[in-house]
Design a protein around this motif. Structure first.
Motif, PDB file in Angstrom:
ATOM      1  N   GLU A 242       0.831  -1.203   0.000  1.00 19.58           N
ATOM      2  CA  GLU A 242       0.000   0.000   0.000  1.00 19.58           C
ATOM      3  C   GLU A 242       0.872   1.262   0.000  1.00 19.58           C
ATOM      4  N   HIS A 243       1.919   1.258   0.850  1.00 19.76           N
ATOM      5  CA  HIS A 243       2.825   2.409   0.887  1.00 19.76           C
ATOM      6  C   HIS A 243       3.612   2.536  -0.419  1.00 19.76           C
ATOM      7  N   ALA A 244       4.037   1.394  -0.983  1.00 17.38           N
ATOM      8  CA  ALA A 244       4.774   1.417  -2.248  1.00 17.38           C
ATOM      9  C   ALA A 244       3.894   1.964  -3.365  1.00 17.38           C
ATOM     10  N   GLU A 245       2.628   1.575  -3.381  1.00 18.75           N
ATOM     11  CA  GLU A 245       1.707   2.088  -4.394  1.00 18.75           C
ATOM     12  C   GLU A 245       1.596   3.607  -4.315  1.00 18.75           C
ATOM     13  N   GLN A 246       1.434   4.136  -3.111  1.00 23.52           N
ATOM     14  CA  GLN A 246       1.311   5.583  -2.954  1.00 23.52           C
ATOM     15  C   GLN A 246       2.608   6.293  -3.335  1.00 23.52           C
ATOM     16  N   LEU A 247       3.742   5.690  -2.975  1.00 23.01           N
ATOM     17  CA  LEU A 247       5.029   6.258  -3.355  1.00 23.01           C
ATOM     18  C   LEU A 247       5.159   6.345  -4.869  1.00 23.01           C
ATOM     19  N   LEU A 248       4.800   5.278  -5.564  1.00 22.45           N
ATOM     20  CA  LEU A 248       4.927   5.249  -7.015  1.00 22.45           C
ATOM     21  C   LEU A 248       3.944   6.204  -7.683  1.00 22.45           C
ATOM     22  N   ARG A 249       2.741   6.323  -7.135  1.00 28.23           N
ATOM     23  CA  ARG A 249       1.774   7.264  -7.703  1.00 28.23           C
ATOM     24  C   ARG A 249       2.305   8.696  -7.611  1.00 28.23           C
ATOM     25  N   THR A 250       2.915   9.023  -6.471  1.00 30.32           N
ATOM     26  CA  THR A 250       3.495  10.350  -6.313  1.00 30.32           C
ATOM     27  C   THR A 250       4.659  10.550  -7.276  1.00 30.32           C
ATOM     28  N   ALA A 251       5.522   9.526  -7.370  1.00 34.26           N
ATOM     29  CA  ALA A 251       6.683   9.624  -8.256  1.00 34.26           C
ATOM     30  C   ALA A 251       6.257   9.753  -9.715  1.00 34.26           C
ATOM     31  N   VAL A 252       5.220   9.031 -10.115  1.00 38.80           N
ATOM     32  CA  VAL A 252       4.759   9.080 -11.496  1.00 38.80           C
ATOM     33  C   VAL A 252       4.340  10.495 -11.879  1.00 38.80           C
ATOM     34  N   GLN A 253       3.674  11.190 -10.971  1.00 38.49           N
ATOM     35  CA  GLN A 253       3.274  12.567 -11.265  1.00 38.49           C
ATOM     36  C   GLN A 253       4.514  13.433 -11.518  1.00 38.49           C
ATOM     37  N   GLY A 254       5.566  13.206 -10.736  1.00 38.84           N
ATOM     38  CA  GLY A 254       6.809  13.935 -10.953  1.00 38.84           C
ATOM     39  C   GLY A 254       7.462  13.561 -12.264  1.00 38.84           C
ATOM     40  N   TYR A 255       7.470  12.252 -12.587  1.00 41.32           N
ATOM     41  CA  TYR A 255       8.059  11.818 -13.851  1.00 41.32           C
ATOM     42  C   TYR A 255       7.327  12.447 -15.036  1.00 41.32           C
ATOM     43  N   LEU A 256       6.001  12.495 -14.957  1.00 40.67           N
ATOM     44  CA  LEU A 256       5.221  13.064 -16.045  1.00 40.67           C
ATOM     45  C   LEU A 256       5.496  14.554 -16.204  1.00 40.67           C
ATOM     46  N   SER A 257       5.563  15.266 -15.093  1.00 37.70           N
ATOM     47  CA  SER A 257       5.792  16.709 -15.166  1.00 37.70           C
ATOM     48  C   SER A 257       7.202  17.034 -15.650  1.00 37.70           C
ATOM     49  N   GLU A 258       8.164  16.140 -15.373  1.00 34.90           N
ATOM     50  CA  GLU A 258       9.543  16.365 -15.795  1.00 34.90           C
ATOM     51  C   GLU A 258       9.842  15.810 -17.184  1.00 34.90           C
ATOM     52  N   GLY A 259       8.866  15.120 -17.767  1.00 34.99           N
ATOM     53  CA  GLY A 259       9.059  14.597 -19.114  1.00 34.99           C
ATOM     54  C   GLY A 259       9.831  13.296 -19.188  1.00 34.99           C
ATOM     55  N   ARG A 260       9.964  12.582 -18.066  1.00 34.40           N
ATOM     56  CA  ARG A 260      10.627  11.271 -18.105  1.00 34.40           C
ATOM     57  C   ARG A 260       9.779  10.312 -18.932  1.00 34.40           C
ATOM     58  N   ARG A 261      10.447   9.493 -19.751  1.00 41.69           N
ATOM     59  CA  ARG A 261       9.702   8.597 -20.634  1.00 41.69           C
ATOM     60  C   ARG A 261       9.843   7.122 -20.271  1.00 41.69           C
ATOM     61  N   TYR A 262      10.862   6.793 -19.471  1.00 47.11           N
ATOM     62  CA  TYR A 262      11.075   5.400 -19.092  1.00 47.11           C
ATOM     63  C   TYR A 262      11.450   5.331 -17.614  1.00 47.11           C
ATOM     64  N   VAL A 263      10.781   4.469 -16.875  1.00 47.00           N
ATOM     65  CA  VAL A 263      11.117   4.249 -15.472  1.00 47.00           C
ATOM     66  C   VAL A 263      10.989   2.752 -15.187  1.00 47.00           C
ATOM     67  N   THR A 264      11.985   2.194 -14.507  1.00 41.67           N
ATOM     68  CA  THR A 264      11.954   0.788 -14.114  1.00 41.67           C
ATOM     69  C   THR A 264      11.911   0.685 -12.605  1.00 41.67           C
ATOM     70  N   VAL A 265      10.889   0.007 -12.097  1.00 42.39           N
ATOM     71  CA  VAL A 265      10.746  -0.257 -10.671  1.00 42.39           C
ATOM     72  C   VAL A 265      11.130  -1.721 -10.448  1.00 42.39           C
ATOM     73  N   ALA A 266      12.215  -1.952  -9.731  1.00 39.64           N
ATOM     74  CA  ALA A 266      12.705  -3.307  -9.491  1.00 39.64           C
ATOM     75  C   ALA A 266      12.228  -3.787  -8.125  1.00 39.64           C
ATOM     76  N   VAL A 267      11.531  -4.912  -8.116  1.00 39.28           N
ATOM     77  CA  VAL A 267      10.968  -5.491  -6.890  1.00 39.28           C
ATOM     78  C   VAL A 267      11.728  -6.776  -6.607  1.00 39.28           C
ATOM     79  N   GLY A 268      12.488  -6.799  -5.505  1.00 40.41           N
ATOM     80  CA  GLY A 268      13.391  -7.922  -5.290  1.00 40.41           C
ATOM     81  C   GLY A 268      13.104  -8.744  -4.048  1.00 40.41           C
ATOM     82  N   CYS A 269      13.342 -10.048  -4.177  1.00 38.77           N
ATOM     83  CA  CYS A 269      13.412 -10.949  -3.028  1.00 38.77           C
ATOM     84  C   CYS A 269      14.694 -11.756  -3.202  1.00 38.77           C
ATOM     85  N   THR A 270      14.866 -12.812  -2.472  1.00 41.60           N
ATOM     86  CA  THR A 270      16.129 -13.545  -2.529  1.00 41.60           C
ATOM     87  C   THR A 270      16.390 -14.162  -3.898  1.00 41.60           C
TER      88      THR A 270
END
Length: 307
Positions: A242-270
């Motif tokens: 839930e916290h990660a979703e909200q973090l990414l939603r906030t970040a996406v708004q920044g990426y869109l306003s800054e004109g970023r076109r590619y973003v990779t979110v890496a989700v890791g376990c062992t």
């Protein structure tokens, strides 16, 4: 990068009908990381690909292809080790943008370990190795290209991909769609295989209970319902996602306003098999409504099947 347009001379204007229509990709990156292979993939998919072109000639190339309807997707593979590469590329990109083309710089990268294996397999020295070790040449080139990598539109990590997997990733990330403002890739991975080099955001799930230690769940993956229920049913997982979703939603708004076109979110376990896969799929599902804002979502399971 600093622009030096005087190197390019005065160029004729591009016809208005070309503006915004031709797609231009500049493939660059580490020696041995797969620049030419990436170019071959694009060529197989109908792109007009030119290998080993000096950066100062990119504008001239586009002038030659401007009136050819069969060459509306152009990829240029460039060697980045020439002395004037940075200024020449910056100048070419500036002119292309002014004329209405949409140049994208893709930096093809790979881990030092993968590069060493590849050079040793073909028994060739690194171009910058000189009298030193193979790893010395790789590290020298990595330092030389650090700024270019940081400024690239997309970093494409080929460390753990075969040709078919690389082709699938290129299809997902470079598919031309004028309505897409941002391509957001959610990638599940295993820390024991290394953090993806192209990761912009890294989420670490190793604090969650591991299905690997449950005998009846071990053979399955995060795509199987029993494993999903185990991972997503844990209170810590629900809170974290839930916290990660909200973090990414906030970040996406920044990426869109800054004109970023590619973003990779890496989700890791062992191992990249259970927790990361279930969570990456869940995050993608939760963020699906972002498509209404021009965000293209894709999911990759980098290390699934390696165990």
């Amino acid at each position: 990068m600093t622009s030096r347009r005087s190197d390019l001379g005065e160029q004729p204007p591009v016809p208005p009908e070309v503006s915004g229509r031709t797609d231009v990709v500049i493939l660059t990156g580490m020696s041995g990381a797969g620049r030419t292979t990436a170019g071959d993939v694009l060529e197989d998919r109908g792109w007009y690909v030119v290998d080993n072109l000096p950066p100062a000639m990119i504008v001239q190339l586009m002038d030659l292809t401007a009136d050819d309807p069969q060459r509306q997707r152009v990829a240029v593979v460039v060697d980045v080790r020439s002395r004037d590469f940075t200024s020449e590329l910056a100048g070419s990109l500036e002119i292309l943008g002014e004329r209405g083309w949409r140049p994208r710089v893709v930096f093809v990268d790979s881990s030092d370990e993968s590069l060493v294996r590849r050079f040793e397999a073909v028994r060739r020295p690194h171009p910058l190795q000189g009298e030193g070790l193979l790893l010395d040449g790789i590290r020298r080139e990595r330092r030389m290209l650090g700024d270019l990598r940081s400024d690239a539109d997309l970093v494409l990590d080929t460390s753990n991909y075969n040709v078919h997997e690389l082709a699938a990733k290129i299809d997902a990330l470079l598919n031309v769609d004028a309505d897409v403002r941002l391509r957001l890739a959610v990638m599940a991975f295993g820390f024991k295989y290394g953090i993806p080099l192209d990761a912009d955001v890294v989420l670490d799930l190793r604090f969650l209970p591991n299905p690997y230690w449950i005998p009846e769940l071990r053979p399955y993956t995060g795509q199987d319902q029993a494993v999903r229920d185990f991972v997503l049913g844990h209170e810590l997982a629900r809170d974290y996602i839930e916290h990660a979703e909200q973090l990414l939603r906030t970040a996406v708004q920044g990426y869109l306003s800054e004109g970023r076109r590619y973003v990779t979110v890496a989700v890791g376990c062992t191992g990249g098999k259970h927790r990361s896969v279930a969570t990456a799929d869940e995050l993608t599902r939760r963020l699906a409504d972002l498509v209404e804002q021009g965000v293209q979502l894709s999911t990759f399971h980098r290390d699934l099947g390696r165990e």
